[in-house]
Design an enzyme around this catalytic site. Structure first.
Site, PDB file in Angstrom:
ATOM      1  N   ARG A 283      44.837  22.894 -17.344  1.00 52.03           N
ATOM      2  CA  ARG A 283      44.547  24.128 -16.623  1.00 52.03           C
ATOM      3  C   ARG A 283      44.011  25.145 -17.635  1.00 52.03           C
ATOM      4  O   ARG A 283      44.375  25.119 -18.803  1.00 52.03           O
ATOM      5  CB  ARG A 283      45.807  24.687 -15.975  1.00 52.03           C
ATOM      6  CG  ARG A 283      46.643  23.628 -15.252  1.00 52.03           C
ATOM      7  CD  ARG A 283      46.251  23.452 -13.822  1.00 52.03           C
ATOM      8  NE  ARG A 283      47.111  22.476 -13.142  1.00 52.03           N
ATOM      9  CZ  ARG A 283      46.850  21.970 -11.966  1.00 52.03           C
ATOM     10  NH1 ARG A 283      45.754  22.328 -11.325  1.00 52.03           N
ATOM     11  NH2 ARG A 283      47.660  21.087 -11.402  1.00 52.03           N
TER      12      ARG A 283
ATOM     13  N   ASP B  79      45.882  14.307  -3.068  1.00 48.15           N
ATOM     14  CA  ASP B  79      46.270  14.985  -1.827  1.00 48.15           C
ATOM     15  C   ASP B  79      45.356  14.693  -0.636  1.00 48.15           C
ATOM     16  O   ASP B  79      45.738  14.931   0.509  1.00 48.15           O
ATOM     17  CB  ASP B  79      46.316  16.500  -2.044  1.00 48.15           C
ATOM     18  CG  ASP B  79      47.460  16.920  -2.952  1.00 48.15           C
ATOM     19  OD1 ASP B  79      48.499  16.232  -2.942  1.00 48.15           O
ATOM     20  OD2 ASP B  79      47.318  17.915  -3.669  1.00 48.15           O
TER      21      ASP B  79
ATOM     22  N   ASP C 157      40.139  21.240  -5.455  1.00 48.70           N
ATOM     23  CA  ASP C 157      39.578  22.519  -5.036  1.00 48.70           C
ATOM     24  C   ASP C 157      39.531  23.553  -6.154  1.00 48.70           C
ATOM     25  O   ASP C 157      38.583  24.337  -6.244  1.00 48.70           O
ATOM     26  CB  ASP C 157      40.334  23.077  -3.821  1.00 48.70           C
ATOM     27  CG  ASP C 157      41.827  23.227  -4.072  1.00 48.70           C
ATOM     28  OD1 ASP C 157      42.305  22.837  -5.142  1.00 48.70           O
ATOM     29  OD2 ASP C 157      42.518  23.750  -3.174  1.00 48.70           O
TER      30      ASP C 157
ATOM     31  N   ASP D 197      42.920  16.318   0.506  1.00 51.12           N
ATOM     32  CA  ASP D 197      42.804  17.537   1.305  1.00 51.12           C
ATOM     33  C   ASP D 197      41.454  18.236   1.165  1.00 51.12           C
ATOM     34  O   ASP D 197      41.308  19.399   1.561  1.00 51.12           O
ATOM     35  CB  ASP D 197      43.923  18.515   0.919  1.00 51.12           C
ATOM     36  CG  ASP D 197      43.908  18.881  -0.569  1.00 51.12           C
ATOM     37  OD1 ASP D 197      43.137  18.265  -1.338  1.00 51.12           O
ATOM     38  OD2 ASP D 197      44.669  19.781  -0.959  1.00 51.12           O
TER      39      ASP D 197
ATOM     40  N   THR E 245      39.093  22.904  -9.339  1.00 50.98           N
ATOM     41  CA  THR E 245      37.972  22.483 -10.186  1.00 50.98           C
ATOM     42  C   THR E 245      36.652  22.939  -9.596  1.00 50.98           C
ATOM     43  O   THR E 245      35.780  23.471 -10.298  1.00 50.98           O
ATOM     44  CB  THR E 245      37.969  20.952 -10.323  1.00 50.98           C
ATOM     45  OG1 THR E 245      39.204  20.533 -10.887  1.00 50.98           O
ATOM     46  CG2 THR E 245      36.816  20.480 -11.205  1.00 50.98           C
TER      47      THR E 245
ATOM     48  N   GLY F  29      45.037  18.351 -11.535  1.00 51.32           N
ATOM     49  CA  GLY F  29      45.962  17.226 -11.556  1.00 51.32           C
ATOM     50  C   GLY F  29      45.232  15.902 -11.677  1.00 51.32           C
ATOM     51  O   GLY F  29      44.192  15.704 -11.059  1.00 51.32           O
TER      52      GLY F  29
ATOM     53  N   VAL G  89      55.431  10.489 -10.178  1.00 52.10           N
ATOM     54  CA  VAL G  89      55.192   9.045 -10.198  1.00 52.10           C
ATOM     55  C   VAL G  89      54.025   8.691  -9.285  1.00 52.10           C
ATOM     56  O   VAL G  89      53.328   7.692  -9.498  1.00 52.10           O
ATOM     57  CB  VAL G  89      56.480   8.285  -9.768  1.00 52.10           C
ATOM     58  CG1 VAL G  89      56.802   8.525  -8.291  1.00 52.10           C
ATOM     59  CG2 VAL G  89      56.334   6.790 -10.018  1.00 52.10           C
TER      60      VAL G  89
ATOM     61  N   GLY H 194      58.138   3.158   8.206  1.00 52.09           N
ATOM     62  CA  GLY H 194      59.074   3.102   9.322  1.00 52.09           C
ATOM     63  C   GLY H 194      60.045   4.263   9.369  1.00 52.09           C
ATOM     64  O   GLY H 194      61.187   4.119   9.824  1.00 52.09           O
TER      65      GLY H 194
ATOM     66  N   ARG I 279      73.134   5.349   5.140  1.00 51.67           N
ATOM     67  CA  ARG I 279      72.793   6.696   4.708  1.00 51.67           C
ATOM     68  C   ARG I 279      71.495   7.195   5.358  1.00 51.67           C
ATOM     69  O   ARG I 279      70.670   6.408   5.815  1.00 51.67           O
ATOM     70  CB  ARG I 279      72.625   6.745   3.185  1.00 51.67           C
ATOM     71  CG  ARG I 279      73.928   6.625   2.422  1.00 51.67           C
ATOM     72  CD  ARG I 279      73.687   6.461   0.940  1.00 51.67           C
ATOM     73  NE  ARG I 279      74.944   6.481   0.196  1.00 51.67           N
ATOM     74  CZ  ARG I 279      75.091   6.031  -1.033  1.00 51.67           C
ATOM     75  NH1 ARG I 279      74.053   5.515  -1.685  1.00 51.67           N
ATOM     76  NH2 ARG I 279      76.265   6.075  -1.634  1.00 51.67           N
TER      77      ARG I 279
ATOM     78  N   THR J 151      41.676  13.789  -6.438  1.00 52.48           N
ATOM     79  CA  THR J 151      42.981  14.368  -6.141  1.00 52.48           C
ATOM     80  C   THR J 151      43.748  13.443  -5.222  1.00 52.48           C
ATOM     81  O   THR J 151      43.158  12.865  -4.298  1.00 52.48           O
ATOM     82  CB  THR J 151      42.864  15.761  -5.488  1.00 52.48           C
ATOM     83  OG1 THR J 151      44.150  16.177  -5.004  1.00 52.48           O
ATOM     84  CG2 THR J 151      41.891  15.747  -4.320  1.00 52.48           C
TER      85      THR J 151
ATOM     86  N   ALA K 278      31.829   5.054 -14.187  1.00 50.20           N
ATOM     87  CA  ALA K 278      30.630   4.954 -13.359  1.00 50.20           C
ATOM     88  C   ALA K 278      29.592   6.010 -13.737  1.00 50.20           C
ATOM     89  O   ALA K 278      28.388   5.731 -13.764  1.00 50.20           O
ATOM     90  CB  ALA K 278      31.009   5.089 -11.875  1.00 50.20           C
ATOM     91  N   VAL K 279      30.060   7.218 -14.033  1.00 48.80           N
ATOM     92  CA  VAL K 279      29.143   8.285 -14.442  1.00 48.80           C
ATOM     93  C   VAL K 279      28.421   7.899 -15.729  1.00 48.80           C
ATOM     94  O   VAL K 279      27.194   8.021 -15.843  1.00 48.80           O
ATOM     95  CB  VAL K 279      29.910   9.618 -14.642  1.00 48.80           C
ATOM     96  CG1 VAL K 279      29.011  10.665 -15.317  1.00 48.80           C
ATOM     97  CG2 VAL K 279      30.415  10.143 -13.306  1.00 48.80           C
TER      98      VAL K 279
ATOM     99  N   ARG L 220      51.596  19.949  -1.256  1.00 55.65           N
ATOM    100  CA  ARG L 220      51.934  21.372  -1.176  1.00 55.65           C
ATOM    101  C   ARG L 220      51.343  22.021   0.071  1.00 55.65           C
ATOM    102  O   ARG L 220      51.975  22.845   0.723  1.00 55.65           O
ATOM    103  CB  ARG L 220      51.440  22.103  -2.432  1.00 55.65           C
ATOM    104  CG  ARG L 220      51.867  23.554  -2.524  1.00 55.65           C
ATOM    105  CD  ARG L 220      51.405  24.199  -3.828  1.00 55.65           C
ATOM    106  NE  ARG L 220      49.963  24.225  -3.952  1.00 55.65           N
ATOM    107  CZ  ARG L 220      49.273  23.502  -4.823  1.00 55.65           C
ATOM    108  NH1 ARG L 220      49.899  22.681  -5.637  1.00 55.65           N
ATOM    109  NH2 ARG L 220      47.958  23.594  -4.883  1.00 55.65           N
TER     110      ARG L 220
END
Length: 323
Positions: free
Chosen positions: A72, A128, A103, A130, A105, A11, A254, A186, A163, A126, A22-23, A172
């Protein structure tokens, strides 16, 4: 090392372009030829490899997505596919790789190194957040701020129409996006994979707030929560509390787009340089990361297998601040 390749996989995340930049600039600075591998492992297999110069990465630091594209590759999961990828790298004389991704990758990079011995240093790209071995991943700060901006707007309409909004954010297997969005936005409730929050407890919290004359609520749901997605949870809550007007907003992809924040540009730039330095120093099969403001290199196998724990006090903060 005279020639290296850089690619993005999995992703996309805001800041990947800053890391690519930078690389490339770090490699040029050190007199190393650098090649961009298009579309991750799929492009590696097909030989979609281009020479990159300093001006190839001009005017990209502020752009979301990845100029190298991402994809992928089921073919890379096979031995034959990895052999073809190795042969393509040999054609270009590429001696080392910089892998920007998550992970999946790094799992592929770890297997590829075990089979063919091409040194690879990874940068954690990523949203996430994680990955074990770094406090923050490239794109995480931007994703949180993107989601938070949307939640602020949803709060306005929730207040106007009395509402309860169930807002689903990405995650995930992780609540790292959901938790700061809940605290910063909040929210009254947050539901993440790392903790168990029953439907009944959600109902009880909302009912208690309603009895205190509170008429609008925000519930943040990480997509991987054990009770289901936001739509499923909202339906169950609406059934238990028919007098409440429940709505669902799924922020979705998004969160992956947009210009990276200053924090993500800084992190991506630092880690991109660290990847090139790592290859030059003879490091292999590791991910560059920042922990406690220090640059560290963590073996791929640890990054892949070790769980990154979210601070349990954050959930208590949500409870305290939502009263």
């Amino acid at each position: 090392m005279k020639k290296i390749g850089v690619f993005t996989s999995g992703g996309d995340s805001p800041g990947m372009n800053a890391c690519i930049r930078a690389v490339v600039r770090a490699a040029v600075h050190k007199g190393i030829d650098v090649y961009g591998i298009m579309r991750g492992y799929r492009g590696m297999i097909k030989g979609e490899i281009i020479r990159l110069e300093s001006n190839s990465v001009s005017n990209i630091i502020q752009k979301g997505g990845t100029i190298l594209r991402s994809a992928r590759s089921k073919e890379f999961m096979t031995k034959e596919g990895r052999r073809e990828a190795y042969e393509q790298l040999q054609k270009f004389g590429i001696e080392g790789l910089v892998a920007i991704g998550g992970d999946g990758t790094f799992t592929g990079a770890n297997i590829f190194f075990e089979e063919y011995g091409i040194p690879t240093v990874g940068a954690p790209g990523t949203i996430d957040n994680d990955l074990y071995g770094t406090d923050y991943t490239i794109g995480y700060d931007t994703a949180v701020n993107t989601a938070l901006d949307a939640i602020d707007k949803i709060r306005d309409t929730a207040d106007s129409h009395d509402r309860v909004f169930f807002v689903e954010v990405m995650g995930r297997d992780s609540g790292y996006i959901a938790m700061p969005c809940a605290i910063g936005g909040g929210a009254e409730i947050v539901m993440i994979p790392e903790t168990e929050t029953s439907i009944q407890s959600v109902v009880d919290t909302l009912r208690l707030g309603w009895d205190r004359s509170k008429t609008s609520f925000i519930v943040i749901v990480a997509e991987g929560d054990e009770e289901g997605n936001a739509t499923e949870i909202a339906a169950q809550v609406q059934k238990a509390l028919p007098y409440m007007d429940a709505r669902v907003t799924i922020l979705g992809h998004v969160q992956r787009g947009g210009a990276p924040t200053a924090a993500d540009r800084m992190l991506a730039s630092q880690l991109g340089i660290a990847c090139v330095d790592g290859l030059q120093e003879g490091r292999k099969g590791v991910m560059a990361g920042i922990m406690n403001s220090e640059l560290v290199y963590t073996p791929f196998i640890e990054t892949i297998t070790k769980q990154k724990i979210i601070n349990p006090y954050y959930a208590e903060m949500v409870n305290i601040l939502s009263v």
